[in-house]
Scaffold this active site. Structure first.
Site, PDB file in Angstrom:
ATOM      1  N   CYS A  17       9.706 -12.220  -1.559  1.00  0.00           N
ATOM      2  CA  CYS A  17       9.651 -11.585  -2.878  1.00  0.00           C
ATOM      3  C   CYS A  17      11.052 -11.070  -3.195  1.00  0.00           C
ATOM      4  O   CYS A  17      12.037 -11.555  -2.629  1.00  0.00           O
ATOM      5  CB  CYS A  17       8.585 -10.492  -2.931  1.00  0.00           C
ATOM      6  N   ARG A  23       5.320  -6.952  -2.047  1.00  0.00           N
ATOM      7  CA  ARG A  23       4.452  -8.129  -2.003  1.00  0.00           C
ATOM      8  C   ARG A  23       4.590  -8.965  -0.732  1.00  0.00           C
ATOM      9  O   ARG A  23       3.586  -9.327  -0.118  1.00  0.00           O
ATOM     10  CB  ARG A  23       4.736  -9.027  -3.229  1.00  0.00           C
ATOM     11  N   ASP A 130       4.551  -8.084  -9.606  1.00  0.00           N
ATOM     12  CA  ASP A 130       5.291  -7.048  -8.889  1.00  0.00           C
ATOM     13  C   ASP A 130       4.685  -5.676  -9.224  1.00  0.00           C
ATOM     14  O   ASP A 130       4.747  -5.234 -10.368  1.00  0.00           O
ATOM     15  CB  ASP A 130       6.759  -7.103  -9.343  1.00  0.00           C
TER      16      ASP A 130
HETATM   17  P1  4NP Z   1       8.779  -6.506  -4.099  1.00  0.00           P
HETATM   18  O1  4NP Z   1       8.839  -5.297  -5.175  1.00  0.00           O
HETATM   19  O2  4NP Z   1       9.744  -7.555  -4.599  1.00  0.00           O
HETATM   20  O3  4NP Z   1       7.361  -6.963  -4.169  1.00  0.00           O
HETATM   21  O4  4NP Z   1       9.172  -5.904  -2.775  1.00  0.00           O
HETATM   22  C1  4NP Z   1      10.021  -4.653  -5.528  1.00  0.00           C
HETATM   23  C2  4NP Z   1      10.514  -3.644  -4.737  1.00  0.00           C
HETATM   24  C3  4NP Z   1      11.661  -2.978  -5.119  1.00  0.00           C
HETATM   25  C4  4NP Z   1      12.312  -3.335  -6.283  1.00  0.00           C
HETATM   26  C5  4NP Z   1      11.822  -4.346  -7.076  1.00  0.00           C
HETATM   27  C6  4NP Z   1      10.666  -5.016  -6.699  1.00  0.00           C
HETATM   28  N1  4NP Z   1      13.491  -2.623  -6.692  1.00  0.00           N
HETATM   29  O5  4NP Z   1      13.984  -2.885  -7.792  1.00  0.00           O
HETATM   30  O6  4NP Z   1      13.969  -1.765  -5.937  1.00  0.00           O
END
Ligand code: 4NP
Length: 162
Positions: A17, A23, A130
């Site tokens: 991800c 995710r 997300d």
């Molecule tokens: P992930 O979610 O891609 O599912 O781990 C996110 C976690 C952090 C961030 C964006 C998406 N961020 O911008 O810090």
């Protein structure tokens, strides 16, 4: 859609991800749990395309959502996708189309066939949304979505072994 897959070798799967805290760690936990239940030999890891959260544990909301289903992902640590992953893993499962596009930009051309959108195995092309900026319920929905996609993916893996 091809991958090395014999009955005697462990299949290596990388879930990807953006941040590797919501995710993909959850996808790893779900796949490990479902593969174990099916007695499939599978090694699963996860990584992010971004380096925002290197070394951090999964988001507490992901940990909580999975712990409701007796899946413990608290021991995982965020890392970024690295070039060697494209050699190392048989399948690289992108949680959304943006992740897939980012992976396609850095993956060597001869290994691009390892990159797939996780939802592809359900016959669809939807993103695993997300949940990071949303409410806690988003993490339960994420779990349900991942659980469904995991079963489709493992059905595909098992069908290749017949
Ligand atoms: P992930 O979610 O891609 O599912 O781990 C996110 C976690 C952090 C961030 C964006 C998406 N961020 O911008 O810090």
């Amino acid at each position: 859609m091809t991958a090395k897959n014999s009955k005697n070798t462990s299949i290596k799967v990388l879930c990807v991800c953006l941040g590797n805290i919501c995710r993909s760690p959850a996808a790893q936990g779900v796949l490990e749990s479902d593969a174990r239940r099916r007695a499939l030999m599978m090694q699963v890891d996860s990584a992010g395309t971004a380096a925002y959260h290197l070394g951090k544990s999964p988001d507490p909301r992901s940990i909580a959502a999975l712990s409701k289903h007796q899946i413990d992902i608290s021991g995982q640590q965020a890392r970024q996708v690295q070039l060697t992953d494209f050699d190392e893993y048989d399948w690289i499962l992108a949680m959304d189309k943006s992740n897939l596009n980012n992976l396609m930009k850095i993956c060597p051309s001869n290994l691009q066939s390892k990159l797939v959108l996780f939802s592809q195995f359900s016959g669809g092309d939807e993103d695993v949304k997300d949940p990071y900026y949303g409410a806690d319920e988003g993490f339960d929905k994420m779990f349900e979505h991942l659980k469904s996609l995991s079963e489709f993916f493992l059905d595909h893996i098992e069908s290749q072994r017949l």
